[in-house]
Design a protein around this motif. Structure first.
Motif, PDB file in Angstrom:
ATOM      1  N   LYS A   3       1.022  -1.016   0.067  1.00 35.80           N
ATOM      2  CA  LYS A   3       0.168   0.127  -0.115  1.00 35.80           C
ATOM      3  C   LYS A   3       0.615   1.333  -0.144  1.00 35.80           C
ATOM      4  N   SER A  47      -0.901   3.193  -4.939  1.00 35.81           N
ATOM      5  CA  SER A  47      -2.081   2.498  -5.646  1.00 35.81           C
ATOM      6  C   SER A  47      -2.307   2.547  -6.933  1.00 35.81           C
ATOM      7  N   SER A  84      -4.444   3.709  -8.725  1.00 34.46           N
ATOM      8  CA  SER A  84      -4.974   4.954  -9.090  1.00 34.46           C
ATOM      9  C   SER A  84      -3.933   6.034  -9.250  1.00 34.46           C
ATOM     10  N   GLU A  88      -9.447   2.358  -9.808  1.00 34.53           N
ATOM     11  CA  GLU A  88     -10.449   2.235  -8.544  1.00 34.53           C
ATOM     12  C   GLU A  88     -11.170   0.763  -8.179  1.00 34.53           C
ATOM     13  N   GLU A  89     -11.322   0.031  -9.158  1.00 37.35           N
ATOM     14  CA  GLU A  89     -11.852  -1.094  -8.891  1.00 37.35           C
ATOM     15  C   GLU A  89     -10.803  -2.155  -8.311  1.00 37.35           C
ATOM     16  N   ASP A 135      -7.986  -1.113  -6.989  1.00 36.07           N
ATOM     17  CA  ASP A 135      -7.533  -0.701  -5.598  1.00 36.07           C
ATOM     18  C   ASP A 135      -8.530  -1.035  -4.539  1.00 36.07           C
ATOM     19  N   ASN A 136      -9.855  -1.394  -4.673  1.00 30.95           N
ATOM     20  CA  ASN A 136     -10.713  -1.821  -3.917  1.00 30.95           C
ATOM     21  C   ASN A 136     -10.820  -3.404  -3.453  1.00 30.95           C
ATOM     22  N   SER A 188     -10.065  -6.602  -1.913  1.00 31.59           N
ATOM     23  CA  SER A 188      -9.666  -6.959  -0.540  1.00 31.59           C
ATOM     24  C   SER A 188      -8.407  -7.887  -0.695  1.00 31.59           C
TER      25      SER A 188
END
Length: 485
Positions: A18, A21, A23, A56-57, A59-60, A62
């Motif tokens: 992390k 990212s 993004s 964004e997808e 980065d999300n 899990s």
């Protein structure tokens, strides 16, 4: 130092921790494009909305421990490779507003590997050209010197990677259209074996010669991208059902005992002295690593250019017959009848180089001339293929320059197509024989323009040319140089 100068493994480590990212990677790509692309014209279409949504997808997600091989990496796609919902123009007026309803197989594979497409790359119209001056929209410029060509037809792909606009790009190679621009722009370009990578969704120029491949900053990245896009595809009748090895694991750095053939035709007359010098220096590096080389001959080299341009133009004549203004693409709106619509649509929609090759191909295929030209060219192609097969009985790879010269000035050869065609003399044989080849940077000429080293391998033996290219790269710094824009 740009984040795009990091190796794939280094970027993925930062993404997992992390510290970075997806993004942010995409932001870096679009920021760089806004800074420099007005000088290069490397892109035809940007998909900023789609790229940011994909970032964004990702980065999300899990679980980032099970990410794709190219997770989060911004990629440019040559504009003759079909992308669902994003314009695919082939840099031609006749397809200026064409939006495909399906992805090419390679695009689906990149999506599965979780790469992020940022846009479509400029090119010579329908992949016909060696300078990227034949685009219907605007000529691409070389990032090392914007007064010079970037090579073609994948000039936009090579220029964007060299300039740090994208992490890697896909191109297509019919007679050198990945390797030549890679050489001119100082990056790595790989043309796989014919059938190794699916052509489904690649807009056809010459169907028996076209092949999709990666353009990257280094050899390791090329191995990763090939790992993703290689493999059998039931949608492509020319796709080969051959096992795909683990390409990154082939990069051992060991070339001891390697036998190299150096064709005298590739370092003799017509090759610029500075290009020859850099290739001989590269051979010394490989010698120091335990390889040996001998000068050999490819006796049918003089027939490569005429055979290639007859075959390629003939297949282009057939493939481009579908652009008639009826089903898709631009349609002439001032025609009085059907025949007039065909003529006006093709006259207005195709550029000069495309028309030239259609006319040459149509003539070669016409009644009374088919046997004298097209059939004869195919017979010569068989002889050229046999030349390679005979050398590979004794040698592991064939090495020479990628191009006879470095990049020329924009406008210098555009009015002399025959001179331009001869620039492909070192790359076309590989396509005629269907074997794999890679171009890697091996130095610069006195003007500061990159020189490319071409490593040619046996059919479906991309692992060996990647291993040789990587071993050479690890003992030189040419691939680390970046243009100043």
């Amino acid at each position: 130092m740009s984040v795009f100068d990091l190796r794939i493994q280094e970027i993925h480590e930062q993404l997992r921790r992390k510290q970075l990212s997806v993004s942010e990677l995409v932001d870096e790509s679009f920021k760089r494009i806004k800074e420099v692309d007005s000088q290069l014209n490397a892109f035809i279409t940007l998909d900023e909305e789609g790229a940011r949504a994909k970032a964004e997808e990702l980065d999300n997600l899990s679980n980032t421990d099970e990410t794709g091989l190219l997770f989060g990496l911004p990629v440019g796609i040559k504009d003759n490779i079909s992308t669902r919902g994003v314009k695919t123009t082939c840099a031609s007026k006749i397809l200026a507003n064409f939006v495909p309803v399906y992805n090419a197989t390679v695009v689906d594979k990149l999506n599965e590997a979780q790469a992020v497409m940022v846009g479509k790359m400029n090119m010579d119209e329908f992949a016909m050209g060696s300078s990227n001056e034949n685009s219907a929209f605007r000529a691409v410029r070389n990032p090392w010197n914007t007064d010079h060509v970037p090579g073609g037809s994948s000039g936009g792909s090579a220029a964007s990677v060299a300039a740090g606009e994208v992490y890697f790009a896909l191109g297509s190679d019919t007679g050198g259209s990945i390797r030549q621009p890679a050489a001119f722009c100082g990056v790595v370009g790989l043309k796989p074996t014919y059938g190794r990578v699916s052509r489904f969704g690649l807009v056809a120029y010459a169907s028996s010669l076209d092949q999709i491949g990666p353009i990257t900053k280094n050899v390791e990245d090329a191995a990763y991208v090939l790992q993703v896009i290689a493999g059998y595809d039931q949608h492509d009748s020319t796709s080969a059902n051959v096992d795909v090895p683990d390409y990154p694991s082939a990069l051992t750095g060991d070339v001891s005992g390697l036998k190299i053939a150096v064709p005298k035709e590739y370092i003799g007359e017509g090759i610029h002295p500075e290009v020859r010098e850099k290739v001989l220096e590269a051979l010394k590096v490989l010698e120091s690593l335990g390889a040996t080389w001998e000068e050999v001959s490819l006796p049918h080299s003089d027939y490569v250019i005429p055979a290639y341009y007859i075959i390629a133009s003939s297949e282009a004549s057939s493939n481009l017959a579908r652009y008639d203004g009826v089903r898709y693409g631009v349609r002439a709106d001032q025609a009085d009848n059907l025949l007039e619509m065909y003529k006006e649509t093709r006259s207005q929609g195709f550029g000069a180089e495309v028309k030239r090759r259609i006319m040459l191909g149509t003539y070669s295929l016409s009644s009374g001339y088919y046997d004298a030209y097209y059939k004869k060219a195919q017979q010569v192609r068989t002889l050229i293929k046999q030349d390679f097969e005979q050398l590979f009985e004794k040698y592991d790879v064939i090495i020479g320059p990628t191009t006879p010269t470095t990049a020329w000035k924009i406008g210098e050869k555009i009015d002399d197509p025959l001179t331009m065609y001869v620039e492909d003399i070192l790359t076309c044989p590989v396509n005629l024989a269907g074997v794999p080849a890679i171009s890697v940077p091996c130095g610069f000429d006195q003007k500061g323009l990159p020189v490319g080293l071409q490593i040619i391998g046996k059919a479906f033996d991309e692992a060996t040319i990647l291993r040789v290219a990587h071993a050479y790269e690890q003992h030189t710094d040419h691939h680390k140089a970046r243009p100043q824009l």
